[in-house]
Write a protein that holds these residues in place. Sequence first.
Motif, PDB file in Angstrom:
ATOM      1  N   PRO A  64       0.346  -0.794   0.069  1.00  0.00           N
ATOM      2  CA  PRO A  64       0.112  -0.257   0.067  1.00  0.00           C
ATOM      3  C   PRO A  64       0.751   1.450  -0.283  1.00  0.00           C
ATOM      4  O   PRO A  64      -0.089   2.425   0.213  1.00  0.00           O
ATOM      5  CB  PRO A  64      -0.925  -0.509   1.598  1.00  0.00           C
ATOM      6  N   ARG A  65       2.448   1.343  -0.162  1.00  0.00           N
ATOM      7  CA  ARG A  65       3.430   2.871   0.094  1.00  0.00           C
ATOM      8  C   ARG A  65       2.465   3.024  -0.995  1.00  0.00           C
ATOM      9  O   ARG A  65       2.398   3.569  -2.358  1.00  0.00           O
ATOM     10  CB  ARG A  65       4.469   1.970  -0.120  1.00  0.00           C
ATOM     11  N   GLY A  66       2.661   4.541  -0.909  1.00  0.00           N
ATOM     12  CA  GLY A  66       1.933   6.049  -1.718  1.00  0.00           C
ATOM     13  C   GLY A  66       1.142   5.166  -2.299  1.00  0.00           C
ATOM     14  O   GLY A  66      -0.122   6.460  -2.666  1.00  0.00           O
ATOM     15  N   THR A  67      -0.310   4.787  -1.989  1.00  0.00           N
ATOM     16  CA  THR A  67      -1.775   4.660  -2.324  1.00  0.00           C
ATOM     17  C   THR A  67      -2.140   6.255  -1.999  1.00  0.00           C
ATOM     18  O   THR A  67      -4.071   6.303  -2.056  1.00  0.00           O
ATOM     19  CB  THR A  67      -1.947   3.271  -2.364  1.00  0.00           C
ATOM     20  N   THR A  68      -1.761   6.463  -0.543  1.00  0.00           N
ATOM     21  CA  THR A  68      -2.839   7.202   0.162  1.00  0.00           C
ATOM     22  C   THR A  68      -1.810   8.583   0.116  1.00  0.00           C
ATOM     23  O   THR A  68      -2.797   9.365   0.362  1.00  0.00           O
ATOM     24  CB  THR A  68      -3.579   6.422   1.544  1.00  0.00           C
ATOM     25  N   ASN A  69      -0.863   9.021   0.321  1.00  0.00           N
ATOM     26  CA  ASN A  69      -0.178   9.920   1.740  1.00  0.00           C
ATOM     27  C   ASN A  69       1.135   9.610   0.338  1.00  0.00           C
ATOM     28  O   ASN A  69       1.935   9.489   0.711  1.00  0.00           O
ATOM     29  CB  ASN A  69       0.464   9.647   2.335  1.00  0.00           C
ATOM     30  N   SER A  70       1.171  10.332  -1.179  1.00  0.00           N
ATOM     31  CA  SER A  70       1.856  10.403  -2.090  1.00  0.00           C
ATOM     32  C   SER A  70       1.878  11.245  -2.627  1.00  0.00           C
ATOM     33  O   SER A  70       0.359  12.011  -2.907  1.00  0.00           O
ATOM     34  CB  SER A  70       2.174   9.539  -3.265  1.00  0.00           C
ATOM     35  N   GLU A  71       2.699  11.818  -3.633  1.00  0.00           N
ATOM     36  CA  GLU A  71       2.831  13.190  -4.654  1.00  0.00           C
ATOM     37  C   GLU A  71       1.743  12.815  -5.691  1.00  0.00           C
ATOM     38  O   GLU A  71       1.117  13.750  -6.415  1.00  0.00           O
ATOM     39  CB  GLU A  71       4.328  13.585  -5.640  1.00  0.00           C
ATOM     40  N   GLU A  72       2.128  11.765  -6.093  1.00  0.00           N
ATOM     41  CA  GLU A  72       0.961  10.867  -7.354  1.00  0.00           C
ATOM     42  C   GLU A  72      -0.490  10.883  -6.870  1.00  0.00           C
ATOM     43  O   GLU A  72      -0.947  11.352  -7.815  1.00  0.00           O
ATOM     44  CB  GLU A  72       1.448   9.552  -8.055  1.00  0.00           C
ATOM     45  N   HIS A  73      -1.273  10.678  -5.568  1.00  0.00           N
ATOM     46  CA  HIS A  73      -2.386  10.736  -5.216  1.00  0.00           C
ATOM     47  C   HIS A  73      -2.714  12.069  -5.522  1.00  0.00           C
ATOM     48  O   HIS A  73      -3.561  12.706  -5.349  1.00  0.00           O
ATOM     49  CB  HIS A  73      -2.091   9.925  -3.930  1.00  0.00           C
ATOM     50  N   ASP A 132     -11.985  12.284  -5.337  1.00  0.00           N
ATOM     51  CA  ASP A 132     -11.920  12.288  -3.890  1.00  0.00           C
ATOM     52  C   ASP A 132     -10.826  11.554  -3.900  1.00  0.00           C
ATOM     53  O   ASP A 132     -10.613  10.337  -4.329  1.00  0.00           O
ATOM     54  CB  ASP A 132     -12.974  12.436  -3.239  1.00  0.00           C
ATOM     55  N   ARG A 133     -10.316  10.985  -2.156  1.00  0.00           N
ATOM     56  CA  ARG A 133      -9.134  11.009  -1.545  1.00  0.00           C
ATOM     57  C   ARG A 133      -9.239   9.364  -1.841  1.00  0.00           C
ATOM     58  O   ARG A 133      -7.975   8.596  -1.956  1.00  0.00           O
ATOM     59  CB  ARG A 133      -9.485  10.946  -0.272  1.00  0.00           C
ATOM     60  N   HIS A 134     -10.352   8.344  -1.791  1.00  0.00           N
ATOM     61  CA  HIS A 134     -10.504   6.790  -1.933  1.00  0.00           C
ATOM     62  C   HIS A 134     -10.899   6.792  -3.359  1.00  0.00           C
ATOM     63  O   HIS A 134      -9.397   5.163  -3.657  1.00  0.00           O
ATOM     64  CB  HIS A 134     -11.969   6.916  -1.361  1.00  0.00           C
ATOM     65  N   THR A 135     -11.043   7.420  -3.876  1.00  0.00           N
ATOM     66  CA  THR A 135     -11.553   7.810  -5.328  1.00  0.00           C
ATOM     67  C   THR A 135      -9.642   7.069  -6.345  1.00  0.00           C
ATOM     68  O   THR A 135      -9.604   5.972  -7.230  1.00  0.00           O
ATOM     69  CB  THR A 135     -12.124   7.701  -6.621  1.00  0.00           C
ATOM     70  N   ALA A 136      -9.049   8.103  -5.597  1.00  0.00           N
ATOM     71  CA  ALA A 136      -7.570   8.639  -6.556  1.00  0.00           C
ATOM     72  C   ALA A 136      -7.127   7.226  -5.376  1.00  0.00           C
ATOM     73  O   ALA A 136      -5.830   6.150  -5.972  1.00  0.00           O
ATOM     74  CB  ALA A 136      -7.180   9.516  -5.494  1.00  0.00           C
ATOM     75  N   SER A 137      -6.985   6.771  -4.617  1.00  0.00           N
ATOM     76  CA  SER A 137      -6.836   5.387  -3.995  1.00  0.00           C
ATOM     77  C   SER A 137      -6.739   4.395  -4.934  1.00  0.00           C
ATOM     78  O   SER A 137      -6.162   3.229  -4.989  1.00  0.00           O
ATOM     79  CB  SER A 137      -6.599   4.874  -2.222  1.00  0.00           C
ATOM     80  N   ALA A 138      -8.144   3.670  -4.517  1.00  0.00           N
ATOM     81  CA  ALA A 138      -8.744   2.815  -5.669  1.00  0.00           C
ATOM     82  C   ALA A 138      -7.790   2.997  -6.982  1.00  0.00           C
ATOM     83  O   ALA A 138      -7.466   1.714  -7.524  1.00  0.00           O
ATOM     84  CB  ALA A 138     -10.213   2.962  -6.075  1.00  0.00           C
ATOM     85  N   TYR A 139      -8.028   3.544  -7.126  1.00  0.00           N
ATOM     86  CA  TYR A 139      -7.253   4.359  -9.085  1.00  0.00           C
ATOM     87  C   TYR A 139      -5.762   3.872  -8.453  1.00  0.00           C
ATOM     88  O   TYR A 139      -5.170   3.003  -9.790  1.00  0.00           O
ATOM     89  CB  TYR A 139      -7.225   5.223  -9.309  1.00  0.00           C
ATOM     90  N   LEU A 140      -4.727   4.335  -8.181  1.00  0.00           N
ATOM     91  CA  LEU A 140      -3.199   4.018  -7.661  1.00  0.00           C
ATOM     92  C   LEU A 140      -3.127   2.267  -7.801  1.00  0.00           C
ATOM     93  O   LEU A 140      -2.165   1.343  -8.167  1.00  0.00           O
ATOM     94  CB  LEU A 140      -3.493   5.010  -6.633  1.00  0.00           C
TER      95      LEU A 140
END
Length: 361
Positions: A321-330, A340-348
Motif C-alpha cells: 500500500p505504500r504511496g496509495t494514500t499519501n504521495s505526490e501522485e495521489h 476524492d481521496r478514496h477514489t484516487a487510492s482505488a485508482y492507484l
Amino acid sequence: MTNKLIGSKEALEHFQFATINGKIKFNDIGKAVRIARSYSQVVKSAIKPLFEGRSVEELTKSLYNTLPNYIYLETAITQAKTIVEGLLDREKGEIIHAKVKKFWFASRGNKADKGNRNVKFHVEEGHVVVRVRDPWSKEWVIGRAYFDTKYLPLLRELEELSNKREDGYGAVISFKDGVKIHLQVPLWLYLKYFSSPKSTGYGVVAGLDLNSDRFNVVVVDRQGKIIIFRTWWYTETVSHGYSKDKAKVLRLGALSQSLKFLAKIGVNYVVFEDLFVIKSRKFGKSKKGNRKITRFAKKQMLIHGVIKALRLGFNVILINPRGTTNSEEHERLMRERGFDRHTASAYLIALKGFEKLNEYK
C-alpha cells in the motif's frame, strides 16, 4: 484457467486457510472450560513479556505449568504476539490497549500429527465427532459438532488427507454465544468445493479501497484508462453506538455486491492492498476518526474479500500500500481529475495491480 492469488510470500502466508464454523456439545463441558481458562490465562500472561522482548520459545517453557501441552502453549503465545504487534504504537513505543476479553482455546494444525495433535474429528451421518486432548490427564474430551451439511463432503476429504499425513487443519473452540468450533481448513480444498465458475473477462483490473464508511472501486484497462468507478456507502456504521455486528454485516454485504458487479462487467483481476505489511494503526487528534479506526476490522474484511473473490473466479492481486494514500501522485490525481481521496487510492491500487501482474508473468 484456475484462479490465482498473487502477492508477496509474506502476504500469501495469511491466506492458507479458510474457516468453517459449527456448534459443539461436549460430554464433559467442565474439562473443555478448564482448557479455555488456562489458555486465556497464557495469552494474558504472555502479552507484557512479549512486549519486553522475550521469545515465544522462552515463554513456552516458563508457562508450561499453566497449560502443560506444548502445541496449546505455542498457539496461545503466538496469538498473544499477534495481539501485541497489532496494538503496538511503534511511534510512541507503548501498548495502546491490551485487554483480552475472549474466552477460547486453539491448537495449530500439522500434517505430521495427522492434521492436528490436540483436536481430532470424524465425520458421521449428519454430525461430526470431535475429540479434544485434555493437557492434564492426556485423555480425550469427546464432543459432537454440527456443521452446515454443505461442509460434510469437504470434511470427509480433509479427514482422509489428515489420516494420510498429507494436510493439516487448525482448530478453535470458543465460548461466546454458546460453544462453537471453528476449523481452519486448507484454502485450496475450500475453493475446490465452493468456487463458482466465472465467465471470461476482458483483461481489465479493478482496484478496491476498503474504508470504515465506504468501499471504492476503480476499473482500468492495460493502458491505465478508467472504464468505471463506483462507491458503495455504509456511513451509518461509523455512527456512535452503532452495533459492531450490524456494521460488519453491512460492510461485508457491500463487498459482496461490488464483487458480483465486477464479475458482470468482465473484470479478470481484483486488487487489494496488503494490509499485513502495515505494522501500526495511525491515530490522530480526532476522537471520531480514532473510533472509526479502532472499531473497523479492516484486515478481517480483507481476508473475507480475498476469499470471496477467489470463490467467484477472480484472480486476486495483493500490493504493497505504500504511496496509495499519501504521495505526490495521489495528490496530483485528486487535483487534476477531481477524485476524492478514496477514489484516487482505488485508482492507484489498480495501477499497482498491473505492475504486480507484469512482475508475476
